[in-house]
Design a protein around this motif. Structure first.
Motif, PDB file in Angstrom:
ATOM      1  N   ALA A  61       0.665  -1.199   0.035  1.00 28.49           N
ATOM      2  CA  ALA A  61       0.104  -0.147  -0.195  1.00 28.49           C
ATOM      3  C   ALA A  61       0.995   1.408   0.065  1.00 28.49           C
ATOM      4  O   ALA A  61       0.635   2.725  -0.676  1.00 28.49           O
ATOM      5  N   PHE A  62       1.862   1.386   0.398  1.00 28.34           N
ATOM      6  CA  PHE A  62       2.845   2.041   1.052  1.00 28.34           C
ATOM      7  C   PHE A  62       3.916   2.310  -0.621  1.00 28.34           C
ATOM      8  O   PHE A  62       4.147   3.328  -0.886  1.00 28.34           O
ATOM      9  N   GLY A  63       3.670   1.622  -1.508  1.00 24.35           N
ATOM     10  CA  GLY A  63       4.244   1.367  -3.033  1.00 24.35           C
ATOM     11  C   GLY A  63       6.096   1.203  -2.515  1.00 24.35           C
ATOM     12  O   GLY A  63       6.845   1.372  -3.560  1.00 24.35           O
ATOM     13  N   ASN A  64       6.544   0.878  -1.341  1.00 24.93           N
ATOM     14  CA  ASN A  64       7.363   0.516  -1.336  1.00 24.93           C
ATOM     15  C   ASN A  64       8.497  -0.986  -0.671  1.00 24.93           C
ATOM     16  O   ASN A  64       8.415  -1.435   0.082  1.00 24.93           O
ATOM     17  N   LEU A  65       8.176  -1.484  -1.786  1.00 21.21           N
ATOM     18  CA  LEU A  65       7.909  -3.141  -2.272  1.00 21.21           C
ATOM     19  C   LEU A  65      10.417  -3.591  -1.959  1.00 21.21           C
ATOM     20  O   LEU A  65      10.155  -4.562  -1.230  1.00 21.21           O
ATOM     21  N   ASP A  66      10.854  -2.435  -2.279  1.00 21.49           N
ATOM     22  CA  ASP A  66      11.878  -2.770  -2.338  1.00 21.49           C
ATOM     23  C   ASP A  66      12.073  -2.164  -0.988  1.00 21.49           C
ATOM     24  O   ASP A  66      14.023  -1.718  -0.778  1.00 21.49           O
ATOM     25  N   ALA A  67      11.793  -2.021  -0.117  1.00 24.56           N
ATOM     26  CA  ALA A  67      12.456  -1.328   1.041  1.00 24.56           C
ATOM     27  C   ALA A  67      13.435  -2.517   2.381  1.00 24.56           C
ATOM     28  O   ALA A  67      12.927  -3.131   1.672  1.00 24.56           O
ATOM     29  N   PRO A  68      14.307  -2.097   3.177  1.00 25.37           N
ATOM     30  CA  PRO A  68      14.670  -3.160   3.456  1.00 25.37           C
ATOM     31  C   PRO A  68      13.517  -3.901   4.498  1.00 25.37           C
ATOM     32  O   PRO A  68      12.897  -3.114   4.920  1.00 25.37           O
ATOM     33  N   GLY A  69      13.959  -4.731   3.881  1.00 24.33           N
ATOM     34  CA  GLY A  69      13.235  -5.830   5.097  1.00 24.33           C
ATOM     35  C   GLY A  69      11.647  -6.104   4.466  1.00 24.33           C
ATOM     36  O   GLY A  69      10.914  -7.514   4.683  1.00 24.33           O
ATOM     37  N   ALA A  70      11.430  -6.136   3.635  1.00 22.34           N
ATOM     38  CA  ALA A  70      10.156  -6.107   2.823  1.00 22.34           C
ATOM     39  C   ALA A  70      10.338  -7.191   2.041  1.00 22.34           C
ATOM     40  O   ALA A  70       9.249  -7.617   1.936  1.00 22.34           O
ATOM     41  N   ASP A  71      11.745  -7.888   1.757  1.00 19.39           N
ATOM     42  CA  ASP A  71      11.707  -8.504   1.304  1.00 19.39           C
ATOM     43  C   ASP A  71      11.393  -9.921   2.291  1.00 19.39           C
ATOM     44  O   ASP A  71      10.672 -11.236   1.437  1.00 19.39           O
ATOM     45  N   PHE A  72      11.686 -10.479   3.306  1.00 14.90           N
ATOM     46  CA  PHE A  72      10.668 -11.161   4.409  1.00 14.90           C
ATOM     47  C   PHE A  72       9.272 -10.843   4.559  1.00 14.90           C
ATOM     48  O   PHE A  72       8.962 -12.405   4.716  1.00 14.90           O
ATOM     49  N   LEU A  73       9.196  -9.857   4.463  1.00 16.23           N
ATOM     50  CA  LEU A  73       7.139  -9.503   4.700  1.00 16.23           C
ATOM     51  C   LEU A  73       6.692  -9.849   3.653  1.00 16.23           C
ATOM     52  O   LEU A  73       5.605 -10.367   3.730  1.00 16.23           O
ATOM     53  N   VAL A  74       6.708  -9.691   2.167  1.00 14.99           N
ATOM     54  CA  VAL A  74       5.503  -9.700   1.007  1.00 14.99           C
ATOM     55  C   VAL A  74       6.594 -11.502   0.703  1.00 14.99           C
ATOM     56  O   VAL A  74       6.588 -12.079  -0.232  1.00 14.99           O
ATOM     57  N   GLY A  75       7.668 -12.019   1.070  1.00 12.85           N
ATOM     58  CA  GLY A  75       7.989 -13.594   1.080  1.00 12.85           C
ATOM     59  C   GLY A  75       8.868 -13.242  -0.605  1.00 12.85           C
ATOM     60  O   GLY A  75       9.308 -14.258  -1.296  1.00 12.85           O
ATOM     61  N   GLY A  76      10.054 -12.915  -0.366  1.00  8.36           N
ATOM     62  CA  GLY A  76      10.688 -12.778  -1.683  1.00  8.36           C
ATOM     63  C   GLY A  76      10.986 -11.481  -2.205  1.00  8.36           C
ATOM     64  O   GLY A  76      10.388 -10.202  -2.178  1.00  8.36           O
ATOM     65  N   ALA A  77      11.933 -11.508  -3.718  1.00  6.10           N
ATOM     66  CA  ALA A  77      11.442 -10.043  -4.446  1.00  6.10           C
ATOM     67  C   ALA A  77      10.277 -10.405  -4.760  1.00  6.10           C
ATOM     68  O   ALA A  77       9.902 -11.386  -5.698  1.00  6.10           O
ATOM     69  N   PRO A  78      10.065  -8.835  -5.565  1.00  4.24           N
ATOM     70  CA  PRO A  78       8.482  -8.768  -5.726  1.00  4.24           C
ATOM     71  C   PRO A  78       8.374  -8.751  -7.472  1.00  4.24           C
ATOM     72  O   PRO A  78       9.657  -8.865  -8.022  1.00  4.24           O
ATOM     73  N   ASP A  79       7.530  -9.798  -8.039  1.00  6.44           N
ATOM     74  CA  ASP A  79       7.144  -9.954  -9.485  1.00  6.44           C
ATOM     75  C   ASP A  79       6.592  -8.200 -10.154  1.00  6.44           C
ATOM     76  O   ASP A  79       6.571  -7.482  -9.398  1.00  6.44           O
ATOM     77  N   GLU A  80       6.542  -8.047 -11.544  1.00  7.37           N
ATOM     78  CA  GLU A  80       5.375  -7.651 -11.942  1.00  7.37           C
ATOM     79  C   GLU A  80       4.224  -7.375 -11.670  1.00  7.37           C
ATOM     80  O   GLU A  80       3.278  -6.134 -11.494  1.00  7.37           O
ATOM     81  N   ALA A  81       3.820  -8.835 -11.672  1.00  5.62           N
ATOM     82  CA  ALA A  81       2.441  -8.894 -11.094  1.00  5.62           C
ATOM     83  C   ALA A  81       2.443  -8.208  -9.635  1.00  5.62           C
ATOM     84  O   ALA A  81       1.255  -7.631  -9.006  1.00  5.62           O
ATOM     85  N   ASP A  82       3.662  -8.024  -8.625  1.00  7.35           N
ATOM     86  CA  ASP A  82       3.130  -7.945  -6.745  1.00  7.35           C
ATOM     87  C   ASP A  82       2.936  -5.704  -7.771  1.00  7.35           C
ATOM     88  O   ASP A  82       2.587  -5.619  -6.793  1.00  7.35           O
ATOM     89  N   ARG A  83       4.029  -5.346  -8.455  1.00  9.08           N
ATOM     90  CA  ARG A  83       4.292  -4.525  -8.173  1.00  9.08           C
ATOM     91  C   ARG A  83       2.708  -3.554  -9.292  1.00  9.08           C
ATOM     92  O   ARG A  83       2.912  -1.836  -8.741  1.00  9.08           O
ATOM     93  N   ALA A  84       2.068  -4.169 -10.325  1.00 10.77           N
ATOM     94  CA  ALA A  84       0.551  -4.303  -9.764  1.00 10.77           C
ATOM     95  C   ALA A  84       0.061  -3.217  -9.207  1.00 10.77           C
ATOM     96  O   ALA A  84      -0.481  -2.846  -8.700  1.00 10.77           O
ATOM     97  N   LEU A  85       0.007  -4.821  -8.290  1.00  8.50           N
ATOM     98  CA  LEU A  85      -0.845  -4.724  -7.052  1.00  8.50           C
ATOM     99  C   LEU A  85      -0.711  -3.669  -5.950  1.00  8.50           C
ATOM    100  O   LEU A  85      -1.748  -3.730  -5.834  1.00  8.50           O
ATOM    101  N   SER A  86       0.730  -3.126  -5.510  1.00  9.43           N
ATOM    102  CA  SER A  86       1.619  -2.035  -5.259  1.00  9.43           C
ATOM    103  C   SER A  86       0.694  -1.259  -6.059  1.00  9.43           C
ATOM    104  O   SER A  86       0.089  -0.315  -4.814  1.00  9.43           O
ATOM    105  N   ARG A  87       0.685  -0.595  -7.193  1.00  7.51           N
ATOM    106  CA  ARG A  87       0.194   0.321  -7.545  1.00  7.51           C
ATOM    107  C   ARG A  87      -1.505   0.611  -7.131  1.00  7.51           C
ATOM    108  O   ARG A  87      -1.820   1.740  -7.295  1.00  7.51           O
ATOM    109  N   ARG A  88      -1.702  -1.013  -7.065  1.00  6.58           N
ATOM    110  CA  ARG A  88      -4.029  -0.718  -7.426  1.00  6.58           C
ATOM    111  C   ARG A  88      -4.226  -0.127  -5.912  1.00  6.58           C
ATOM    112  O   ARG A  88      -4.944   0.407  -5.725  1.00  6.58           O
ATOM    113  N   MET A  89      -3.408  -0.472  -4.664  1.00  5.09           N
ATOM    114  CA  MET A  89      -3.473  -0.605  -3.781  1.00  5.09           C
ATOM    115  C   MET A  89      -3.192   0.624  -3.507  1.00  5.09           C
ATOM    116  O   MET A  89      -3.910   1.261  -2.586  1.00  5.09           O
ATOM    117  N   LEU A  90      -1.950   1.148  -3.578  1.00 10.52           N
ATOM    118  CA  LEU A  90      -1.415   2.782  -3.579  1.00 10.52           C
ATOM    119  C   LEU A  90      -2.900   3.943  -3.653  1.00 10.52           C
ATOM    120  O   LEU A  90      -3.283   4.948  -2.953  1.00 10.52           O
TER     121      LEU A  90
END
Length: 521
Positions: free
Chosen positions: A430-459
């Motif tokens: 929701a914050f658009g911070n999928l690449d922030a330190p520690g976010a990989d643990f929260l979201v389960g690894g590196a984000p892919d393009e589908a994740d980034r699209a979801l992030s844009r929708r939630m933001l």
């Protein structure tokens, strides 16, 4: 956003010789502040005092106004965090002697000439015990680029913020947050924000604070919308808060009086609180603490917090505040993974959990029908997740709608193989911070393009809700409970009331936690 030229006098922090900078300078009621340029035309102004340091003669008291300063205060780094023992990825840690802990941060986009912008005010989570606004996944730059003025704040946590001290106000953390909102009311126009269009938002214990602020007279009129992700259902009575204080004072070897507690340093009370929490597995203050040892909660004291939020919403006390609620589908798997909840592996332990949560007969058995063949641990985590977050969040939306308010409901359903839609994973999306330190643990690894699209929708949903109250899907009504399920590759609209789990909880009350041996201590 009011700016001054680079030629203005810049004496630094409080006019006492901090480094001269070249960032934009803005005027607040207490003095000039210098920020720094962030990405995409956003200015970040960090660590601005909204209240005086809450220590010394002010310890355990209500927040008081900060002292004004001369010259230009350098506000390019986050302020100190409140006393705590946590060390979180990419965030500062508390050090004994840090006192100026009541600060706000502002991310403001360049003025486009469209008038004042909606304000998004963020309250961090952390079990009411740890955390700060400086955590990397709370960076407000992306939200500011979406057209918001973003504000976050530090406040007292743990015993300093929620410990019961005789003769002093309970819920000091909530009073801090209300003081920070008053700072927004009085100062945010200088940053390009609209003080008449403020959305208060938070996650987990921060979401609980959002709902408490909706119920508090001292926050009345300071915001018009609220967004709360994973709202916890736990509140303490004054008796239970006093019982927790008694345990902490005993460990700290001081009297459970104002004088005795003041004689213990903040660090000593942090250490004593940690010890009491750790001992709850075998010696709980309230029965549920044997399974989850969160010993600090908002206190329904009848003064600062006159009623728990569910009852306040049911009375219509906040019907003029638009509400956006979200919960994760499998909240407690995160808490299990980080070791924050006792593992339940037998049917006897599951029954003990049900009694600790004061659940009605048949509810836990109902999960056996909903989750046929599931291991005990899976069912226990599902029960905990719904009792603490999922069912409670849904109930809040339904109650607010029935009382005449506007409520939107969502659930975080994004999953990938081996990765569950768990507590906290929705925040960096929701914050658009999928690449922030520690976010990989929260979201389960590196984000892919589908994740980034979801992030844009939630933001975008947050930004649209803050701007006009509509996140993009139908609101809950007195008879329907539509919910947006955030997922990849596509979201979907679901009927939350049609879920068999919703049926299990339909008549279950949510109330105060009580001490292990009754309400009186």
């Amino acid at each position: 956003m009011e700016k001054r030229s680079r030629g203005d006098r810049a004496d630094g922090h409080g006019g006492k010789g901090a480094p001269r900078g070249h960032g934009p300078v803005l005027r607040t009621e207490n003095g000039l502040v210098r920020g720094r340029a962030a990405a995409g035309g956003v200015t970040a102004v960090l660590g601005i005092p909204y209240a005086a340091p809450p220590f010394g003669a002010r310890r355990f008291g209500e927040p008081e106004p900060p002292a004004p300063w001369d010259g230009v205060r350098d506000c390019t780094v986050f302020g100190p965090v409140a006393p705590q023992s946590a060390e979180l990825p990419g965030a500062p840690v508390w050090r004994p002697g840090d006192e100026d802990v009541l600060t706000v941060n502002v991310w403001a986009p360049e003025n486009t000439g469209t008038g004042p912008l909606p304000v998004f005010f963020w309250i961090h989570g952390g079990a009411n015990t740890f955390g700060s606004s400086a955590q990397p996944d709370f960076d407000g730059t992306a939200l500011a680029r979406a057209g918001l003025v973003v504000v976050s704040c530090n406040f007292r946590v743990g015993f300093e913020g929620f410990g019961h001290v005789p003769g002093h106000p309970d819920n000091r953390a909530l009073l801090d947050q209300a003081a920070a909102l008053r700072w927004v009311r009085d100062n945010i126009a200088a940053f390009g924000g609209d003080p008449g269009n403020v959305t208060v938002a938070g996650h987990s214990s921060g979401a609980g604070a959002v709902l408490c602020l909706m119920a508090m007279e001292r926050a009345r009129g300071l915001f018009r919308r609220a967004a709360a992700h994973s709202v916890p259902s736990a509140f303490h009575s004054v008796a239970l808060a006093a019982a927790v204080t008694g345990r902490i004072a005993a460990v700290a070897q001081v009297a459970p009086t104002a004088e005795g507690l003041r004689s213990a340093s903040p660090g000593a009370l942090v250490a004593a609180s940690d010890a009491v929490s750790a001992a709850c597995a075998t010696d709980p203050v309230a029965a549920v603490h044997a399974f989850e040892s969160v010993i600090f909660q908002p206190v329904v004291d009848g003064e600062v917090l006159p009623a728990d939020p569910l009852r306040a919403l049911a009375s219509g006390a906040a019907r003029d505040i638009d509400l956006l609620l979200c919960h994760a589908e499998e909240e407690y798997w995160f808490l299990h993974t980080v070791g924050a909840v006792r593992e339940v592996t037998t049917e006897a332990e599951l029954g003990e959990l049900a009694r600790a949560l004061d659940l009605p007969d048949g509810l836990v058995e109902g999960y056996g029908a909903v989750m046929p063949g599931a291991p005990v641990l899976d069912r226990a985590l599902a029960v905990l997740g719904d009792a603490k977050f999922g069912a409670y969040t849904t109930r809040l939306a339904e109650i607010h709608a029935r009382a005449g308010g506007r409520a939107h409901l969502a659930r975080f359903a994004r999953a990938r193989p081996g990765v569950r839609p768990w507590h906290t994973a929705d925040v960096p999306f929701a914050f658009g911070n999928l690449d922030a330190p520690g976010a990989d643990f929260l979201v389960g690894g590196a984000p892919d393009e589908a994740d980034r699209a979801l992030s844009r929708r939630m933001l975008r949903a947050w930004a649209d809700f803050a701007a006009g109250g509509d996140p993009g899907w139908p609101p809950v009504t007195a008879t329907t409970t539509p919910a947006r399920a955030w997922a990849v590759p596509d979201d979907r609209l679901v009927d939350a009331a049609a879920s068999p789990v919703h049926g299990l909880w339909r008549s279950v009350p949510f109330g105060l936690l009580r001490p292990l041996r009754g309400a009186d201590v």
